[in-house]
Motif scaffolding. Structure first.
Motif, PDB file in Angstrom:
ATOM      1  N   GLN A  38      48.271  41.972  47.221  1.00  0.00           N
ATOM      2  CA  GLN A  38      48.758  40.532  47.393  1.00  0.00           C
ATOM      3  C   GLN A  38      47.793  39.559  47.191  1.00  0.00           C
ATOM      4  O   GLN A  38      46.644  39.786  47.324  1.00  0.00           O
ATOM      5  N   PHE A  39      48.321  38.323  46.584  1.00  0.00           N
ATOM      6  CA  PHE A  39      47.417  37.422  45.964  1.00  0.00           C
ATOM      7  C   PHE A  39      46.726  36.507  46.967  1.00  0.00           C
ATOM      8  O   PHE A  39      45.469  36.072  46.770  1.00  0.00           O
ATOM      9  N   ASP A  85      42.340  46.491  43.975  1.00  0.00           N
ATOM     10  CA  ASP A  85      43.032  47.262  44.689  1.00  0.00           C
ATOM     11  C   ASP A  85      44.697  47.283  44.491  1.00  0.00           C
ATOM     12  O   ASP A  85      45.053  46.628  45.136  1.00  0.00           O
ATOM     13  N   GLU A  86      45.049  48.008  43.745  1.00  0.00           N
ATOM     14  CA  GLU A  86      46.348  48.212  43.032  1.00  0.00           C
ATOM     15  C   GLU A  86      46.881  46.788  42.804  1.00  0.00           C
ATOM     16  O   GLU A  86      47.946  46.208  43.319  1.00  0.00           O
ATOM     17  N   ILE A  87      46.058  46.014  42.106  1.00  0.00           N
ATOM     18  CA  ILE A  87      46.512  44.674  41.855  1.00  0.00           C
ATOM     19  C   ILE A  87      47.624  44.102  41.013  1.00  0.00           C
ATOM     20  O   ILE A  87      48.222  43.187  40.954  1.00  0.00           O
ATOM     21  N   MET A  90      35.750  48.576  39.847  1.00  0.00           N
ATOM     22  CA  MET A  90      36.399  49.776  40.517  1.00  0.00           C
ATOM     23  C   MET A  90      37.745  49.641  40.821  1.00  0.00           C
ATOM     24  O   MET A  90      38.083  48.502  41.411  1.00  0.00           O
ATOM     25  N   MET A  91      38.707  50.583  40.161  1.00  0.00           N
ATOM     26  CA  MET A  91      40.173  49.897  40.327  1.00  0.00           C
ATOM     27  C   MET A  91      40.916  51.035  40.906  1.00  0.00           C
ATOM     28  O   MET A  91      40.915  52.220  40.320  1.00  0.00           O
ATOM     29  N   VAL A  92      41.595  50.878  42.059  1.00  0.00           N
ATOM     30  CA  VAL A  92      42.638  51.754  42.518  1.00  0.00           C
ATOM     31  C   VAL A  92      43.960  51.425  41.560  1.00  0.00           C
ATOM     32  O   VAL A  92      44.535  50.150  41.835  1.00  0.00           O
ATOM     33  N   THR A  93      44.569  52.256  41.077  1.00  0.00           N
ATOM     34  CA  THR A  93      45.580  52.035  39.838  1.00  0.00           C
ATOM     35  C   THR A  93      46.619  52.886  39.908  1.00  0.00           C
ATOM     36  O   THR A  93      46.178  54.200  39.807  1.00  0.00           O
ATOM     37  N   GLN A 100      49.676  33.932  39.740  1.00  0.00           N
ATOM     38  CA  GLN A 100      49.119  33.745  40.920  1.00  0.00           C
ATOM     39  C   GLN A 100      47.903  34.998  41.122  1.00  0.00           C
ATOM     40  O   GLN A 100      46.950  34.894  41.513  1.00  0.00           O
ATOM     41  N   GLN A 101      48.288  36.188  40.511  1.00  0.00           N
ATOM     42  CA  GLN A 101      47.300  37.283  40.555  1.00  0.00           C
ATOM     43  C   GLN A 101      46.163  36.647  39.724  1.00  0.00           C
ATOM     44  O   GLN A 101      44.799  37.038  40.269  1.00  0.00           O
ATOM     45  N   ARG A 102      46.545  36.175  38.727  1.00  0.00           N
ATOM     46  CA  ARG A 102      45.082  35.651  37.784  1.00  0.00           C
ATOM     47  C   ARG A 102      44.366  34.703  38.402  1.00  0.00           C
ATOM     48  O   ARG A 102      43.125  34.595  38.210  1.00  0.00           O
ATOM     49  N   VAL A 103      45.068  33.935  39.105  1.00  0.00           N
ATOM     50  CA  VAL A 103      44.311  32.852  39.902  1.00  0.00           C
ATOM     51  C   VAL A 103      43.337  33.604  40.989  1.00  0.00           C
ATOM     52  O   VAL A 103      42.041  33.161  41.087  1.00  0.00           O
ATOM     53  N   ALA A 104      43.877  34.556  41.605  1.00  0.00           N
ATOM     54  CA  ALA A 104      43.162  35.276  42.534  1.00  0.00           C
ATOM     55  C   ALA A 104      41.969  36.042  41.929  1.00  0.00           C
ATOM     56  O   ALA A 104      40.727  36.023  42.364  1.00  0.00           O
ATOM     57  N   ILE A 105      42.109  36.422  40.466  1.00  0.00           N
ATOM     58  CA  ILE A 105      41.058  37.133  39.703  1.00  0.00           C
ATOM     59  C   ILE A 105      39.757  35.894  39.359  1.00  0.00           C
ATOM     60  O   ILE A 105      38.931  36.092  39.760  1.00  0.00           O
ATOM     61  N   ALA A 106      40.522  34.888  39.209  1.00  0.00           N
ATOM     62  CA  ALA A 106      39.617  33.698  38.781  1.00  0.00           C
ATOM     63  C   ALA A 106      38.723  33.269  40.115  1.00  0.00           C
ATOM     64  O   ALA A 106      37.397  32.988  39.943  1.00  0.00           O
ATOM     65  N   ARG A 107      39.406  33.329  41.157  1.00  0.00           N
ATOM     66  CA  ARG A 107      38.559  33.007  42.446  1.00  0.00           C
ATOM     67  C   ARG A 107      37.516  34.061  42.696  1.00  0.00           C
ATOM     68  O   ARG A 107      36.457  33.903  43.202  1.00  0.00           O
ATOM     69  N   ALA A 108      37.706  35.263  42.471  1.00  0.00           N
ATOM     70  CA  ALA A 108      36.607  36.176  42.694  1.00  0.00           C
ATOM     71  C   ALA A 108      35.681  35.855  41.654  1.00  0.00           C
ATOM     72  O   ALA A 108      34.561  35.950  42.212  1.00  0.00           O
ATOM     73  N   LEU A 109      36.119  35.690  40.408  1.00  0.00           N
ATOM     74  CA  LEU A 109      34.949  35.596  39.320  1.00  0.00           C
ATOM     75  C   LEU A 109      34.090  34.494  39.701  1.00  0.00           C
ATOM     76  O   LEU A 109      32.846  34.549  39.502  1.00  0.00           O
ATOM     77  N   ALA A 110      34.589  33.248  40.249  1.00  0.00           N
ATOM     78  CA  ALA A 110      33.867  32.275  40.664  1.00  0.00           C
ATOM     79  C   ALA A 110      32.676  32.208  41.538  1.00  0.00           C
ATOM     80  O   ALA A 110      31.734  31.596  41.365  1.00  0.00           O
TER      81      ALA A 110
END
Length: 243
Positions: free
Chosen positions: A87-88, A163-165, A192-195, A144-154
């Motif tokens: 979830q984002f 986790d199963e993104i 590390m990716m659960v996928t 939205q998921q890409r924003v969540a990735i950007a947030r983590a990268l920031a």
């Protein structure tokens, strides 16, 4: 030197032992894909590495520092290890840009102008520079998921746990999120990716971990695991996976 060293890690919920002594070392720049059936302990393992779940035995070292269950250590750890969920978890009342700025200003106490510059850079990096002022409900699930990735990268993490993104996304949106992850892998980010995306794991992972009933059942390069699964459990899992 391992960036993440998981040694004999055990985790139980009540009487249910979910992780039964996990050993896994992740080198800097490695992309580890974790596959396995639901309930095999994959997500729990990521949550333990990020300090979201406490462990009942064994040890976890991140960048040489022992993961200890007190707030100060956990805070420091979460700054180093980013996590992206199914979830984002974006704040609906904040724009994409503000969502990316928030943890920088709150957790890292970064000045606003600096946080905004970083947010713009990271949104650009995930292909959403033009969406800085858009609200989450104006974005597709993939965006939205890409924003969540950007947030983590920031937060400039040394490793990202995913986790199963893509599992909450419509099939046509999966590719755009995986393209960002592929890019990060190419840049040398430790992942590390659960996928469930076997094709992606085969193409991008340095190593694949097959978890089964709370243990690392098989581990190795993708061509080995997918091309020549040694155990009946993995053969069965892949057989179903390819159906």
């Amino acid at each position: 030197m391992s960036l993440i060293a998981v040694t004999e890690v055990k985790k139980r919920f009540g009487s249910n032992e979910v992780l039964k002594g996990i050993n896994l070392d992740v080198a800097p720049g490695e992309v580890i894909a974790i596959i396995g059936k639901s309930g095999s302990g994959k997500s729990t393992l990521l949550r333990c590495i990020n300090g979201l779940e406490s462990i009942d035995g064994g040890s976890i070292l991140v960048a040489g520092a022992q993961l200890l269950p007190d707030e100060t250590h956990l805070k420091a750890l979460r700054l180093k290890v980013g996590m992206i969920f199914q979830q984002f978890n974006l704040f609906p009342h904040l724009t994409a840009g503000r969502n990316v700025m928030l943890s920088q200003t709150v957790v890292k106490k970064v000045p606003k102008a600096e946080a905004e510059a970083m947010a713009r850079r990271q949104l650009e990096r995930v292909g959403l520079g033009h969406k800085f002022d858009a609200y989450p409900d104006e974005l597709s699930g993939g965006q939205q998921q890409r924003v969540a990735i950007a947030r983590a990268l920031a937060m400039q993490p040394i490793a990202l746990l995913c986790d199963e993104i893509t599992s909450a996304l419509d099939p046509e949106l999966v590719a755009e999120v995986l393209a960002v992850v592929r890019e990060l892998a190419a840049e040398g980010m430790t992942l590390m990716m659960v996928t469930h995306e076997m094709k992606f794991a085969r193409e991008v992972a340095s190593r694949v971990v097959f978890m089964h009933e709370g243990r690392v059942h098989e581990i190795g390069p993708p061509e080995e695991l997918f091309g020549n699964p040694k155990t009946p459990e993995l053969q069965r899992f892949l057989g179903h996976g390819q159906a």
